[in-house]
Scaffold this motif. Structure first.
Motif, mmCIF file in Angstrom:
data_model
loop_
_atom_site.group_PDB
_atom_site.id
_atom_site.type_symbol
_atom_site.label_atom_id
_atom_site.label_comp_id
_atom_site.label_asym_id
_atom_site.label_seq_id
_atom_site.Cartn_x
_atom_site.Cartn_y
_atom_site.Cartn_z
ATOM 1 N N ARG A 58 121.736 42.037 48.177
ATOM 2 C CA ARG A 58 120.572 42.926 48.237
ATOM 3 C C ARG A 58 120.103 43.356 46.860
ATOM 4 N NH1 ARG A 58 121.928 47.810 51.975
ATOM 5 N NH2 ARG A 58 119.794 48.298 51.371
ATOM 6 N N ARG A 59 120.706 42.834 45.799
ATOM 7 C CA ARG A 59 120.302 43.264 44.468
ATOM 8 C C ARG A 59 118.907 42.773 44.095
ATOM 9 N NH1 ARG A 59 125.639 43.260 40.536
ATOM 10 N NH2 ARG A 59 126.969 44.415 41.955
ATOM 11 N N TRP A 60 118.445 41.737 44.759
ATOM 12 C CA TRP A 60 117.103 41.257 44.451
ATOM 13 C C TRP A 60 116.053 42.268 44.853
ATOM 14 C CZ3 TRP A 60 113.309 40.425 48.126
ATOM 15 C CH2 TRP A 60 113.710 40.493 49.460
ATOM 16 N N LEU A 61 116.428 43.232 45.723
ATOM 17 C CA LEU A 61 115.482 44.271 46.129
ATOM 18 C C LEU A 61 115.338 45.361 45.089
ATOM 19 C CD1 LEU A 61 116.637 44.650 49.842
ATOM 20 C CD2 LEU A 61 114.599 43.469 49.021
ATOM 21 N N LEU A 62 116.221 45.383 44.075
ATOM 22 C CA LEU A 62 116.218 46.444 43.082
ATOM 23 C C LEU A 62 115.422 46.030 41.860
ATOM 24 C CD1 LEU A 62 119.972 47.485 43.168
ATOM 25 C CD2 LEU A 62 118.076 48.587 44.346
ATOM 26 N N PRO A 63 114.879 47.020 41.117
ATOM 27 C CA PRO A 63 114.309 46.704 39.805
ATOM 28 C C PRO A 63 115.397 46.215 38.863
ATOM 29 C CG PRO A 63 113.582 48.870 40.575
ATOM 30 C CD PRO A 63 114.673 48.424 41.493
ATOM 31 N N ARG A 119 107.637 44.883 30.587
ATOM 32 C CA ARG A 119 108.992 45.393 30.806
ATOM 33 C C ARG A 119 109.800 45.416 29.509
ATOM 34 N NH1 ARG A 119 110.447 45.935 36.121
ATOM 35 N NH2 ARG A 119 109.030 44.978 37.643
ATOM 36 N N ARG A 120 109.593 44.429 28.652
ATOM 37 C CA ARG A 120 110.383 44.356 27.424
ATOM 38 C C ARG A 120 109.812 45.231 26.320
ATOM 39 N NH1 ARG A 120 112.695 38.228 26.647
ATOM 40 N NH2 ARG A 120 113.343 37.880 28.819
ATOM 41 N N ARG A 121 108.494 45.361 26.253
ATOM 42 C CA ARG A 121 107.861 46.143 25.189
ATOM 43 C C ARG A 121 106.837 47.100 25.797
ATOM 44 N NH1 ARG A 121 111.502 43.967 23.207
ATOM 45 N NH2 ARG A 121 111.621 42.696 21.305
ATOM 46 N N PRO A 122 107.269 48.049 26.613
ATOM 47 C CA PRO A 122 106.267 48.918 27.257
ATOM 48 C C PRO A 122 105.512 49.808 26.269
ATOM 49 C CG PRO A 122 108.486 49.695 27.712
ATOM 50 C CD PRO A 122 108.637 48.369 27.039
ATOM 51 N N LEU A 123 106.219 50.370 25.285
ATOM 52 C CA LEU A 123 105.550 51.254 24.337
ATOM 53 C C LEU A 123 104.622 50.478 23.415
ATOM 54 C CD1 LEU A 123 105.195 54.068 23.155
ATOM 55 C CD2 LEU A 123 107.207 53.644 21.708
ATOM 56 N N ALA A 124 105.079 49.335 22.893
ATOM 57 C CA ALA A 124 104.238 48.542 21.993
ATOM 58 C C ALA A 124 102.992 48.040 22.716
ATOM 59 C CB ALA A 124 105.041 47.368 21.431
ATOM 60 N N LEU A 125 103.143 47.613 23.967
ATOM 61 C CA LEU A 125 101.994 47.124 24.717
ATOM 62 C C LEU A 125 100.988 48.239 24.969
ATOM 63 C CD1 LEU A 125 100.595 44.870 26.305
ATOM 64 C CD2 LEU A 125 101.957 45.535 28.307
ATOM 65 N N ALA A 126 101.467 49.429 25.337
ATOM 66 C CA ALA A 126 100.549 50.534 25.618
ATOM 67 C C ALA A 126 99.810 50.964 24.357
ATOM 68 C CB ALA A 126 101.324 51.700 26.214
ATOM 69 N N ILE A 127 100.510 51.000 23.217
ATOM 70 C CA ILE A 127 99.840 51.381 21.967
ATOM 71 C C ILE A 127 98.814 50.329 21.562
ATOM 72 C CG2 ILE A 127 100.226 51.750 19.508
ATOM 73 C CD1 ILE A 127 102.907 53.002 20.189
ATOM 74 N N ARG A 177 117.925 40.432 33.344
ATOM 75 C CA ARG A 177 117.070 39.402 33.919
ATOM 76 C C ARG A 177 116.225 39.997 35.035
ATOM 77 N NH1 ARG A 177 120.630 34.363 35.539
ATOM 78 N NH2 ARG A 177 118.521 33.640 36.048
ATOM 79 N N ARG A 178 115.017 39.440 35.196
ATOM 80 C CA ARG A 178 114.146 39.899 36.266
ATOM 81 C C ARG A 178 114.751 39.531 37.616
ATOM 82 N NH1 ARG A 178 109.825 38.280 32.641
ATOM 83 N NH2 ARG A 178 108.394 40.020 32.248
ATOM 84 N N THR A 179 114.678 40.474 38.529
ATOM 85 C CA THR A 179 115.062 40.195 39.905
ATOM 86 C C THR A 179 113.860 39.639 40.655
ATOM 87 O OG1 THR A 179 114.498 42.442 40.623
ATOM 88 C CG2 THR A 179 116.747 42.069 39.826
ATOM 89 N N TRP A 204 109.721 39.916 39.837
ATOM 90 C CA TRP A 204 108.735 38.838 39.773
ATOM 91 C C TRP A 204 107.543 39.128 40.677
ATOM 92 C CZ3 TRP A 204 108.422 35.370 36.126
ATOM 93 C CH2 TRP A 204 109.567 34.976 35.430
ATOM 94 N N ILE A 205 107.829 39.660 41.862
ATOM 95 C CA ILE A 205 106.734 39.983 42.782
ATOM 96 C C ILE A 205 105.849 41.078 42.202
ATOM 97 C CG2 ILE A 205 106.208 40.901 45.075
ATOM 98 C CD1 ILE A 205 108.758 39.565 46.087
ATOM 99 N N VAL A 206 106.476 42.133 41.660
ATOM 100 C CA VAL A 206 105.702 43.247 41.104
ATOM 101 C C VAL A 206 104.928 42.794 39.874
ATOM 102 C CG1 VAL A 206 105.899 45.523 40.018
ATOM 103 C CG2 VAL A 206 107.252 44.987 42.050
ATOM 104 N N ASP A 207 105.577 42.018 38.999
ATOM 105 C CA ASP A 207 104.883 41.569 37.785
ATOM 106 C C ASP A 207 103.705 40.660 38.111
ATOM 107 O OD1 ASP A 207 106.660 43.003 36.329
ATOM 108 O OD2 ASP A 207 107.891 41.299 35.693
ATOM 109 N N PHE A 208 103.874 39.770 39.081
ATOM 110 C CA PHE A 208 102.754 38.903 39.459
ATOM 111 C C PHE A 208 101.619 39.719 40.073
ATOM 112 C CE2 PHE A 208 100.477 36.122 42.386
ATOM 113 C CZ PHE A 208 100.154 35.066 41.540
#
Length: 421
Positions: free
Chosen positions: A18-23, A98-106, A42-44, A48-52
């Motif tokens: 059930r770990r694939w259900l978690l972030p 996911r990897r660079r949330p602050l840099a992307l937002a700035i 690694r992405r679960t 992948w579903i949320v990112d797509f």
């Protein structure tokens, strides 16, 4: 991702299926190897579903903005093309959220100032920042995004909405994305904190159970020492007498053999009693033999006298039946252990047992023996030296005190005071 790890404590026994259900942040907490090595989680499948979905939302928003720009005759074609190129790159950058949330937002703050088609990617970057970073980063970046809105819409007015209306509408979208992200972050932290609390509760319960087992083992060890040492000492003394006196008469041999048989039988009975207490739900179940009380001192002294000891008992307690059960049992065990020690270390000497006191003054148990006579033929009975320590602990647990040591005549004295409430 530090925001997701705040307050983390997910149990390591979460079902792997059930770990694939978690972030990925929660899945990282479930993988001790990833935490120790410092690798990026690694992405679960859920990630992948949320990112797509986020990528698709950014693309759809960009296409709607591009269609709106195509209907604006005031916008040059070259500027619209540059806007769409920047918007496409921004949509592709969503995969880095996911990897660079602050840099992307700035980075999306100045990009949003020059590109209308990058608006969806900018909202998603603010949402991701609110999920994965503390509020101070969200406040500065979100404030900057709100600050550039008047400049953007002054330079590129919306063809359908008025200037105040478009400012309010876009500002509400930014605030809603940030608020949604903060809600998701707080929910994750709440779940992780509840899991951490549950794990701590399980650990504390296990420690309490282990402590209870340890205390029970100590109590059983004291009980077995007090009960069995008395019986086994009788066996050792009479067996030693038979060994060192092969010329004893037939009557003496028969008498010693009878004492050995009775002591062995009583030891087995006491051992069954202790095992019965372990199996029973309560220590005083009706199925087991009754625990000794102060009234059993007479039988204890008679048993020791029958075994060849010189024992006298002075019981000056007038209301023996009124003695509390715990106090009476403790007094009996103290006298039993003291008689056992006298039999082991001072064989052949006279032992005086005295019990005095009342409800107002407490109960005093005193056992004295004279100095051992020299020239004993039998080998001394080995002892662990823990009996007196156990007696002191028993008296302390009952709320009393115990003193022991050599007497003025070279003998040994044990004196205990127990409260009688």
């Amino acid at each position: 991702m530090s925001g997701d790890r705040a307050g983390a404590g997910a149990p390591d026994d979460f079902p792997a299926a059930r770990r694939w259900l978690l972030p990925s942040a929660l899945a990282d907490e479930l993988d001790p190897g990833t935490r120790r090595s410092g690798r990026t989680p690694r992405r679960t499948a859920r990630d992948w579903i949320v990112d797509f979905s986020c990528f698709a939302l950014a693309v759809v928003t960009g296409l709607l903005a591009a269609e709106s720009m195509a209907e604006d005759p005031r916008l040059p074609v070259s500027l619209a093309a540059v806007d769409q190129v920047i918007g496409a790159l921004s949509c592709g950058a969503v995969w880095l959220r996911r990897r660079r949330p602050l840099a992307l937002a700035i980075a999306m703050v100045p990009v949003g100032l020059v590109s209308n088609t990058a608006g969806g990617a900018g909202l998603i970057s603010l949402f991701t920042l609110a999920v994965h970073r503390p509020f101070r980063y969200v406040a500065w970046t979100g404030g900057a995004s709100l600050a550039v809105l008047p400049v953007f819409f002054r330079l590129r007015p919306d063809p359908e909405l008025s200037y105040p209306a478009v400012l309010v509408f876009t500002g509400l979208l930014i605030v809603s994305a940030i608020g949604w992200g903060m809600f998701v972050r707080s929910k994750r932290q709440l779940v992780l904190s509840l899991r951490d609390r549950a794990r701590r509760a399980e650990t504390e319960a296990r420690l309490r159970a282990e402590q209870a087992q340890r205390l029970a083992r100590e109590a059983i060890a004291r009980e077995m020492h007090d009960v069995l040492a008395h019986r086994l000492t009788l066996l050792s003394v009479h067996a030693g007498a038979l060994e060192f006196r092969p010329d004893a008469s037939r009557a003496e041999v028969a008498r010693a053999a009878g004492v050995i048989r009775e002591s062995a039988h009583d030891a087995l009975q006491d051992l069954r009693q202790i095992i019965g207490v372990l199996r029973a739900a309560e220590a005083d179940d009706a199925g087991g033999r009754p625990q000794p009380t102060l009234a059993a001192l007479d039988a204890l002294v008679a048993e020791s006298h029958a075994a060849g000891m010189k024992v006298t008992l002075a019981n000056r307690v007038t209301v023996t039946g009124a003695v509390p059960a715990v106090v009476g049992r403790t007094a009996y065990r103290i006298a039993q252990e003291a008689l056992t020690n006298a039999r082991k270390h001072a064989p052949g000497t006279e032992v005086a047992v005295s019990v005095t006191g009342g409800p107002a003054d407490g109960l005093v148990v005193s056992v004295r023996n004279a100095a051992p006579e020299g020239g004993a033929t039998a080998a001394p009975v080995p002892g662990s030296g823990q009996g007196l320590i156990g007696l002191t602990e028993r008296a302390t647990l009952a709320g009393g005190t115990l003193e022991h040591g050599p007497g003025t005549d070279g003998g040994f004295r044990v004196r205990a005071w127990l409260p009688w409430d």
